[in-house]
Write an enzyme that holds these catalytic residues in place. Structure first.
Site, short mmCIF file in Angstrom:
data_model
loop_
_atom_site.label_atom_id
_atom_site.label_comp_id
_atom_site.label_asym_id
_atom_site.label_seq_id
_atom_site.Cartn_x
_atom_site.Cartn_y
_atom_site.Cartn_z
N LYS A 115 12.83 -3.73 -17.35
CA LYS A 115 11.47 -3.34 -18.20
C LYS A 115 11.76 -3.88 -19.82
O LYS A 115 10.80 -4.65 -20.41
CB LYS A 115 11.34 -1.88 -18.44
CG LYS A 115 10.84 -1.41 -17.02
CD LYS A 115 10.58 0.16 -17.17
CE LYS A 115 9.93 0.71 -15.75
NZ LYS A 115 10.01 2.17 -15.57
N PHE A 155 0.81 -1.04 -0.06
CA PHE A 155 0.09 0.02 -0.15
C PHE A 155 0.85 1.22 -0.08
O PHE A 155 0.80 2.03 0.88
CB PHE A 155 -0.99 0.09 1.17
CG PHE A 155 -2.31 1.03 1.12
CD1 PHE A 155 -3.22 0.54 0.67
CD2 PHE A 155 -2.22 2.04 1.61
CE1 PHE A 155 -4.37 1.19 0.29
CE2 PHE A 155 -3.28 3.12 1.36
CZ PHE A 155 -4.38 2.46 0.96
N ASP A 212 16.61 -0.47 -13.76
CA ASP A 212 15.09 -0.42 -13.79
C ASP A 212 14.78 -0.54 -15.45
O ASP A 212 13.85 -1.32 -15.82
CB ASP A 212 14.39 0.88 -13.09
CG ASP A 212 12.94 0.78 -13.48
OD1 ASP A 212 12.16 0.22 -12.71
OD2 ASP A 212 12.52 1.72 -14.25
N1 NAP Z 1 5.97 4.11 -8.21
C1 NAP Z 1 5.96 3.92 -9.29
O1 NAP Z 1 5.82 5.32 -10.10
C2 NAP Z 1 5.82 2.54 -10.19
C3 NAP Z 1 5.71 2.78 -11.37
C4 NAP Z 1 5.48 1.15 -12.09
C5 NAP Z 1 5.94 0.13 -11.25
N2 NAP Z 1 6.30 0.34 -9.82
C6 NAP Z 1 6.49 -1.03 -9.17
O2 NAP Z 1 5.68 -1.20 -8.07
C7 NAP Z 1 5.94 -1.65 -7.19
C8 NAP Z 1 5.51 -0.95 -5.81
O3 NAP Z 1 6.10 0.36 -5.95
P1 NAP Z 1 5.81 1.53 -5.01
O4 NAP Z 1 6.29 2.64 -5.48
O5 NAP Z 1 4.47 1.58 -4.83
O6 NAP Z 1 6.56 0.97 -3.76
P2 NAP Z 1 6.45 1.89 -2.25
O7 NAP Z 1 5.71 3.08 -2.26
O8 NAP Z 1 8.13 1.76 -1.73
O9 NAP Z 1 5.58 0.86 -1.37
C9 NAP Z 1 5.79 -0.55 -1.32
C10 NAP Z 1 4.84 -1.19 -0.58
O10 NAP Z 1 5.29 -2.52 -0.35
C11 NAP Z 1 5.10 -2.85 0.91
N3 NAP Z 1 5.92 -4.24 1.07
C12 NAP Z 1 7.18 -4.32 1.05
N4 NAP Z 1 7.47 -5.55 1.40
C13 NAP Z 1 6.49 -6.16 1.60
C14 NAP Z 1 6.24 -7.66 1.94
N5 NAP Z 1 7.03 -8.52 2.17
N6 NAP Z 1 4.93 -8.11 2.25
C15 NAP Z 1 3.88 -7.03 2.11
N7 NAP Z 1 3.81 -5.81 1.90
C16 NAP Z 1 5.24 -5.52 1.68
C17 NAP Z 1 5.52 -1.95 1.82
O11 NAP Z 1 4.68 -1.93 3.07
P3 NAP Z 1 4.66 -0.72 3.98
O12 NAP Z 1 3.83 0.25 3.51
O13 NAP Z 1 4.26 -1.42 5.51
O14 NAP Z 1 6.15 -0.27 4.26
C18 NAP Z 1 4.66 -0.68 1.02
O15 NAP Z 1 3.37 -0.50 1.30
C19 NAP Z 1 7.61 -1.98 -7.17
O16 NAP Z 1 7.82 -3.17 -7.67
C20 NAP Z 1 7.69 -0.90 -8.32
O17 NAP Z 1 8.95 -1.16 -9.18
C21 NAP Z 1 6.46 1.40 -9.34
#
Ligand code: NAP
Length: 369
Positions: free
Chosen positions: A200, A15, A196
């Site tokens: 991709k 989240f 990254d």
């Molecule tokens: N941000 C972007 O624009 C974007 C774009 C495309 C793809 N992505 C991909 O999408 C994924 C998420 O990105 P994000 O930017 O949303 O990351 P983020 O903001 O750092 O959030 C990561 C989330 O994962 C949770 N988490 C980590 N390890 C976990 C586990 N073992 N079990 C359950 N929850 C866990 C964290 O929990 P807590 O909240 O409790 O810390 C946090 O809620 C990544 O793989 C990223 O490469 C991101």
């Protein structure tokens, strides 16, 4: 999940930027008939913009819940993500993921798991966030007619380059700004050093050409060594600098693929791609050149691609991997030419490096012959 099932009950891992984005989007799209039943997170103490009862830290609560038919995996830990995704597929759940690192690291295993379980695994957000490039490559472009793909696939480095070169702010300040706006990965070296982008690219090589490879077999570099002086040279000569991912079918039928910073002509479509945006230029027989453009990162933009995958599950959509299973997959080659621009601060150090490189090259050559 079968085709007639209309209601989607989601168990969502993560989240953060993307997870919260999807949560907000689903609240505004009731027609989708999709609800998040539970979200598994890592740190229970964090303040979140959702009711406390939505959250758990126990992954099995989601993975073993019979009512949950779709697992959305949007976490930032590729090892944990693969474990979650494989268990979910084996438990008969469809999976939607945004985790490019996880997908790129486990591409072959994910293909096998989909074959074994028959469950769909969709990951549109993992390639160019909001741009529907995977589904287009899967459905629209025939293998033999696809000549090349060139793309800006990393929103954070593109944002940093734009801020450095157009707004003249330092690399460090631009990176901090990208992180504050949620465009950069939690670990910035993933973006800056090109990991990254190449992750991709490995995913897209599969959907474009049926090539299943790891990043070790794709030439790549990031933007860590680019300086303002390089931008000045580029501008003077009528170019911009972009981190460009490329794949091109060569005359021998093999595919050359790499991710490198490149001098891009100002009239090239990719020069138009600024800030956190991504752009993909596809060249194919008869259709000629097409340009896809959109946000490559960010909460709602990425959440929208996840939502689109969730929505596609309602009518039983899954990747057929046509290029791999129904065509002859293309072969990746490392034999191709690139023209290289070299900049250096200290000519003596540079000469020494080149001489040492040549000496060790000669040594390797002598040993090999
Ligand atoms: N941000 C972007 O624009 C974007 C774009 C495309 C793809 N992505 C991909 O999408 C994924 C998420 O990105 P994000 O930017 O949303 O990351 P983020 O903001 O750092 O959030 C990561 C989330 O994962 C949770 N988490 C980590 N390890 C976990 C586990 N073992 N079990 C359950 N929850 C866990 C964290 O929990 P807590 O909240 O409790 O810390 C946090 O809620 C990544 O793989 C990223 O490469 C991101």
């Amino acid at each position: 999940m079968n085709n007639k099932q209309k209601d989607i009950v989601i168990g969502m891992f993560g989240f953060g930027v993307v997870g919260e984005g999807l949560y907000k989007i689903l609240q505004q799209t009731p027609s989708l008939n999709a609800r998040i039943k539970k979200s598994c997170i890592k740190h229970p103490g964090k303040k979140r913009n959702a009711p406390e009862e939505l959250f758990t830290t126990d992954k099995d609560v989601l993975l073993n819940d019979k009512e949950i038919n779709v697992i959305v995996e949007v976490i930032d830990d590729s090892t944990a993500a693969f474990e979650i995704v494989s268990t979910a597929l084996k438990n008969g759940k469809a999976v939607v993921s945004a985790s490019k690192k996880m997908v790129a690291e486990h591409l072959a295993e994910l293909l096998e798991l989909q074959k074994e379980t028959g469950q769909p695994f969709l990951c549109e957000a993992a390639a160019c966030a909001s741009i529907p490039v995977i589904r287009n490559l899967e459905e629209y472009y025939d293998n033999d007619l696809l000549h090349s793909i060139r793309a800006v696939v990393n929103g954070s480095t593109n944002f940093i380059l734009t801020k450095m070169f157009d707004d003249k702010i330092s690399f460090q300040d631009a990176l901090i700004l990208a992180q504050q706006l949620g465009f950069a990965e939690s670990d910035p070296s993933l973006d800056v050093e090109g990991y990254d982008a190449v992750n991709k690219w490995v995913i897209l090589l599969n959907h474009a050409y049926g090539i299943v490879e790891t990043i070790d077999h794709v030439l790549f570099s990031g933007i860590q060594n680019i300086q303002l002086s390089d931008a000045m040279v580029a501008k003077e000569k009528g170019f911009d600098i972009k981190l460009v991912a490329q794949a091109k079918t060569l005359l021998n039928g093999k595919v050359a693929a790499y991710v490198l910073p490149e001098f891009v002509r100002l009239d090239d479509q990719l020069a138009f791609v600024k800030n956190e945006f991504n752009g993909v230029v596809i060249e194919s027989g008869f259709a000629d050149r097409q340009f896809f453009y959109g946000k490559g990162a960010g909460s709602l933009a990425t959440g929208s691609a996840v939502m689109s995958d969730v929505s596609a599950l309602r009518y039983g959509y899954k990747y057929e991997y046509k290029k791999r299973y129904h065509h002859t997959p293309k072969e990746l080659t490392s034999e191709f030419y690139v023209r290289v621009y070299i900049s250096f601060d200290d000519i003596k150090k540079f000469r020494k490096k080149i001489l040492n490189g040549l000496k060790s090259g000669m040594q390797d050559w002598k040993e090999a012959t």
